[in-house]
Structure formats: structure tokens, C-alpha cells
Motif scaffolding. Structure first.
Motif, mmCIF file in Angstrom:
data_model
loop_
_atom_site.group_PDB
_atom_site.id
_atom_site.type_symbol
_atom_site.label_atom_id
_atom_site.label_comp_id
_atom_site.label_asym_id
_atom_site.label_seq_id
_atom_site.Cartn_x
_atom_site.Cartn_y
_atom_site.Cartn_z
ATOM 1 N N LEU A 180 8.881 9.436 1.867
ATOM 2 C CA LEU A 180 8.599 10.401 2.090
ATOM 3 C C LEU A 180 7.104 10.103 3.285
ATOM 4 C CD1 LEU A 180 9.332 13.198 -0.247
ATOM 5 C CD2 LEU A 180 10.813 13.264 1.782
ATOM 6 N N LEU A 181 6.467 9.649 1.985
ATOM 7 C CA LEU A 181 4.922 8.975 2.945
ATOM 8 C C LEU A 181 5.310 8.227 3.944
ATOM 9 C CD1 LEU A 181 3.088 8.166 -0.162
ATOM 10 C CD2 LEU A 181 2.702 10.233 1.215
ATOM 11 N N ASP A 182 6.325 7.200 4.008
ATOM 12 C CA ASP A 182 6.680 6.062 4.643
ATOM 13 C C ASP A 182 6.948 6.830 6.437
ATOM 14 O OD1 ASP A 182 7.504 3.337 6.202
ATOM 15 O OD2 ASP A 182 9.482 4.612 6.794
ATOM 16 N N ALA A 183 6.888 7.925 6.230
ATOM 17 C CA ALA A 183 6.910 8.827 7.621
ATOM 18 C C ALA A 183 5.349 8.822 8.901
ATOM 19 C CB ALA A 183 7.748 9.806 7.563
ATOM 20 N N LEU A 184 5.074 8.769 7.727
ATOM 21 C CA LEU A 184 3.648 9.118 8.226
ATOM 22 C C LEU A 184 2.559 8.105 8.373
ATOM 23 C CD1 LEU A 184 2.552 11.634 4.790
ATOM 24 C CD2 LEU A 184 3.453 11.802 7.368
ATOM 25 N N ARG A 185 3.206 6.767 8.531
ATOM 26 C CA ARG A 185 2.556 5.790 8.873
ATOM 27 C C ARG A 185 2.566 5.018 10.411
ATOM 28 N NH1 ARG A 185 0.656 2.439 4.195
ATOM 29 N NH2 ARG A 185 0.583 4.487 2.585
ATOM 30 N N GLU A 232 0.764 -1.596 0.160
ATOM 31 C CA GLU A 232 0.260 -0.099 -0.165
ATOM 32 C C GLU A 232 0.626 1.333 0.269
ATOM 33 O OE1 GLU A 232 -3.371 -0.147 -0.244
ATOM 34 O OE2 GLU A 232 -3.482 -1.753 -1.279
ATOM 35 N N LEU A 233 1.852 1.229 0.573
ATOM 36 C CA LEU A 233 2.554 2.295 0.219
ATOM 37 C C LEU A 233 3.395 2.661 -0.957
ATOM 38 C CD1 LEU A 233 4.775 4.705 1.481
ATOM 39 C CD2 LEU A 233 6.165 2.742 1.675
ATOM 40 N N PRO A 287 9.350 -7.092 6.871
ATOM 41 C CA PRO A 287 8.400 -6.536 5.722
ATOM 42 C C PRO A 287 9.032 -5.560 4.693
ATOM 43 C CG PRO A 287 7.539 -5.034 8.102
ATOM 44 C CD PRO A 287 9.173 -6.090 8.415
ATOM 45 N N GLY A 288 7.631 -5.139 3.591
ATOM 46 C CA GLY A 288 8.359 -4.820 2.495
ATOM 47 C C GLY A 288 7.287 -5.507 1.385
ATOM 48 N N ALA A 289 8.041 -4.882 0.239
ATOM 49 C CA ALA A 289 7.029 -5.637 -1.547
ATOM 50 C C ALA A 289 8.207 -4.736 -2.656
ATOM 51 C CB ALA A 289 5.830 -4.367 -1.166
ATOM 52 N N MET A 290 8.197 -5.895 -3.703
ATOM 53 C CA MET A 290 8.457 -4.838 -4.493
ATOM 54 C C MET A 290 7.195 -4.755 -6.054
ATOM 55 S SD MET A 290 10.746 -8.350 -6.981
ATOM 56 C CE MET A 290 12.549 -7.283 -5.947
ATOM 57 N N ALA A 291 7.891 -4.243 -6.890
ATOM 58 C CA ALA A 291 6.450 -3.352 -7.678
ATOM 59 C C ALA A 291 7.281 -3.444 -8.661
ATOM 60 C CB ALA A 291 6.780 -2.023 -7.223
ATOM 61 N N GLU A 306 10.820 8.719 -8.603
ATOM 62 C CA GLU A 306 10.295 9.739 -8.398
ATOM 63 C C GLU A 306 8.905 8.256 -7.351
ATOM 64 O OE1 GLU A 306 7.467 12.400 -10.861
ATOM 65 O OE2 GLU A 306 9.824 13.424 -11.079
ATOM 66 N N LEU A 307 9.558 7.376 -7.481
ATOM 67 C CA LEU A 307 7.826 6.437 -6.334
ATOM 68 C C LEU A 307 9.064 5.959 -5.567
ATOM 69 C CD1 LEU A 307 5.808 3.896 -6.267
ATOM 70 C CD2 LEU A 307 8.032 1.961 -7.401
ATOM 71 N N PHE A 308 10.166 6.290 -5.444
ATOM 72 C CA PHE A 308 10.794 5.541 -4.476
ATOM 73 C C PHE A 308 11.119 7.203 -3.281
ATOM 74 C CE2 PHE A 308 13.377 1.953 -5.491
ATOM 75 C CZ PHE A 308 12.554 1.253 -5.201
#
Length: 409
Positions: A404-409, A326-327, A361-365, A397-399
Motif C-alpha cells: 500500500l505504501l509503495d504506491a505513494l512513492r 526504507e519502504l 531494486p529491492g530489499a530483504m528483511a 502485515e509487513l508485506f
């Protein structure tokens, strides 16, 4: 470096870190240089040096792995950061494949015989490098809320993969989540493919030697007919294996090499086969060695051939964790809108990124690299593989958005 470009977010907030044009052009040139100078697993000395030099030039302190190839580099972990928050890691693989580059007329075609970046690792490396450069600038501006670690991993193509060595070198210490991308020639540049749960498959390597008394082809009854025995192993073992596990697990034995004999009228005494074992299901992967070896022995014994089997454990499936998936979705949506994210299927390809996900935890796109509208698919692991280089901008730009968004979770 100017980072004035911003992306509007709901509520009027903005997300900095879009890729400046000058850096975009530099990254394309960097990728092309890597593409011209591919290096095999654990031999990536030039590649390692190029990554290290560029990170140092940006004021960072990269560390070459103890093996001599591969790099780890932290951003935002200086004393001024004042945070003990778990880092987000961005991983790239840096090695190439032992196949010839077949791109006729390409200015950045491989200069190394029988070596090519035919899996997109040059793109993965450039994307993580570019993201690191942008994030380093954001950190200098006080805009990076949480530390980030860059991992440039060697030897992904060498089973069981270089990831285990990188982890042993401390790459995941202090890491709370890890992300990666993999080039996908079936997805348009400008988009990514996402899937929660298993996105790749387990992959092992299989090597078999068959032995038996040879002889004249006029008297096969006095010999162990190894050519026939090898042929039966090729055809019968996959069929047997497919009937001894749940078919939904997708367990598949596929051969890449068979070799035996030197003359048309001589039954040989030795035959060799090699291939891969792949499956979709983690539990079946754990059972696979026993199932496959038993099937090989049965077929070989039926034809009076002695078998010597080397079953090389490879990698489990890459299983994307829900929060990390989701991130990536949120990051891509923030940059390019919901239409830039599409669903993707689980593939039978193997990826040693799975070893990191056994720890954190993690994910690959799947990073789209096909030029929109192009009908020809230049598939992975083929000598004519190439990418639409707009994918580099998209990956960076994805990374940066994810960091930046990871810090909001």
C-alpha cells in the motif's frame, strides 16, 4: 474476509490490511502442513499444488512455472485496474533441506525421513501467500492502488539457486521493486531486522578430488600420502586465501566434508573434500575462483597430490537498495511502531534473492521468529529449528503495508 482492522498513520490516515483472526489461524495450519511435508529443490510438487489451490480458491489465477514447481500470481492486473504502473513483487522460497527433523514431541514434525524445513521457507511461503490473500481482498474492495506479483520460488537451497530459472520464466517482467523476508532466530517475533547495502554474503561451493599412488603406512615415503595432503588442504588453503585478498572482504573457505581411506594401515589413492567459499565483498567474490583454485593447487603439489577441482559458482551478496529498505522500515513502523525495527549485521549466509536484485531494486528483511524472552536459539539449518508462529502475522502485515505504501512513492 473482513479487513476492518486499520492502523493509524500520521495526519489521521489509515492503513487497511491487518490480518483477520480467521485467516491467521488458517495460515498457521497451512504452515504446519508444509512443515510436515518438506520437499527438496525442484521436487516441490505437493507444495506447489497447495499454493496454487489456495490462490485459485481466492479467485486468483496462479501460474505454475515451466519447470513444474513454483508459482507466479499477479493481483490487480485485470482490466479494471487501469494502470500500467510497475508492480511490486513479493518473493518466497518454497524448498526444504536434506536433514532430519529432530523436534521431539512436535505435532507438526516432518513426516518425511531426512527432510526438514530447517531454514524457515515454510514460513516465507505462508507469509507471501497470506499477504496475497489479504491484497486480493483489498483489490476487490478497490483499495489496492498498484498491482502486486507473488513469486513462490523453488530450489533456493540448490546452488546457484532457483532464482535464475524463475527470472528466465518472466518473473520480473513488469516488476519495479521486489521484497522478501528471511527468518532470523536471533530476532524476537514481532520485530524485523533491516540493513541498507549488503545483508548477506556471496556463497560458492567447492568440491576437490585428490589422487596419488597409495601404499603401506609403513612406507609413506614411497607414496603420495593423501590423508596428510588432504589434511594440509583443509588447514593451509583457508590460511593462504586469507592472505591473498583484503581481509575486510571476509573471504573464507570452510569445509563440510572430508573422506579418504578404508583401513588404518593402507595409505589411500583417493581423497575427497567439499565445502563453501563465502565473502562479504562483491568484487572479491569475482576474484575468488582464481585465488582459491591457485591455493589448492599449491598445497596439493607440495604434497605430490594431483588435484581435480570443481568450483561451483553460487550467489553474490544480497545488496538492499536504499529506497526498498526504507519502504520496509516505513511499513513496519506503520504497523507496529519504530521499536519493531532494529538494525542487523551482514551475515556470511548466502541467498539467491541476490539474483533478483541484479535486475531490479529491492530489499530483504530479517523476520524475527524467536519467542520473546526465550534463551535457547534454534539456529537455521539445524534439525530442531522452529519458529514463534506470531511471525507469520507480522510478515503478512509487513508485506501488505509495503504494497500500500509503495504506491505513494
Amino acid at each position: 474476509m473482513s479487513l476492518e482492522s486499520e492502523i493509524d498513520l500520521p495526519g489521521g490516515a489509515v492503513l487497511p490490511g491487518a490480518l483477520p483472526e480467521a485467516l491467521r489461524a488458517e495460515l498457521v495450519a497451512f504452515r504446519r502442513d508444509l512443515h510436515m511435508h518438506p520437499e527438496l529443490g525442484n521436487q516441490e510438487f505437493r507444495t506447489t499444488a497447495a499454493i496454487k489451490e489456495r490462490l485459485q480458491r481466492a479467485g486468483l489465477r496462479p501460474r505454475v512455472l515451466s519447470s513444474g514447481t513454483g508459482v507466479i500470481c499477479d493481483i490487480g492486473t485485470d482490466e479494471e485496474a487501469g494502470t500500467d504502473a510497475a508492480m511490486l513483487a513479493l518473493r518466497a522460497d518454497i524448498d526444504a533441506l536434506p536433514i532430519p527433523d529432530m523436534k521431539a514431541g512436535c505435532a507438526y514434525r516432518s513426516t518425511v525421513p531426512d527432510r526438514a524445513h530447517a531454514c524457515g521457507h515454510d514460513v516465507h511461503t505462508t507469509v507471501v501467500l497470506g499477504a496475497g490473500l489479504v491484497l486480493a481482498e483489498l483489490h476487490r474492495q478497490g483499495l489496492l492502488p498498484r498491482p502486486v506479483r507473488l513469486i513462490f520460488q523453488p530450489a533456493e537451497e540448490v546452488l546457484p539457486g532457483g532464482a535464475a530459472d524463475v527470472i528466465a520464466d518472466g518473473a520480473l517482467e513488469g516488476v519495479g521493486r521486489i521484497l522478501a523476508v528471511h527468518c532470523d532466530p536471533r530476532v524476537d517475533a514481532g520485530k524485523i531486522g533491516l540493513r541498507q547495502g549488503a545483508i548477506t554474503s556471496a556463497c560458492d561451493r567447492l568440491e576437490i578430488a585428490l589422487e596419488g599412488p597409495g601404499g603401506h603406512t609403513a612406507r609413506p615415503h614411497l607414496t603420495t600420502d593423501l590423508v596428510t595432503a588432504a589434511a594440509r588442504v583443509v588447514t593451509d588453503v583457508p590460511a593462504l586465501v586469507g592472505r591473498r585478498v583484503d581481509t575486510r572482504s571476509g573471504l573464507a573457505v570452510t569445509w563440510g566434508r572430508i573422506e579418504s581411506g578404508h583401513a588404518p594401515n593402507v595409505i589411500p589413492q583417493h581423497a575427497e573434500l567439499s565445502g563453501t567459499v563465502r565473502c562479504l565483498d562483491l568484487e572479491t567474490w569475482r576474484q575468488a575462483p582464481d585465488v582459491v583454485v591457485a591455493a589448492i593447487d599449491e598445497v596439493a603439489n607440495l604434497h605430490r597430490a594431483k588435484s581435480e577441482i570443481n568450483y561451483v559458482r553460487g550467489v553474490p551478496p544480497v545488496v538492499n537498495e536504499a529506497g526498498a529498505t526504507e519502504l520496509l522500515r516505513d511499513a513496519m513502523t506503520a504497523r507496529r511502531g519504530t521499536e519493531a525495527v532494529e538494525g542487523t549485521e551482514q551475515s556470511l549466509g548466502g541467498e539467491d534473492f541476490s539474483w533478483y536484485l541484479e535486475r531490479v531494486p529491492g530489499a530483504m528483511a530479517r523476520l524475527g521468529v524467536r519467542t520473546p524472552g526465550e534463551r535457547i536459539v534454534r539456529d537455521l539449518h539445524q534439525g530442531d529449528f522452529d519458529v514463534d508462529e506470531h511471525a507469520i502475522t507480522v510478515g503478512v502485515e509487513l508485506f501488505t503495508a509495503a504494497a500500500l505504501l509503495d504506491a505513494l512513492r
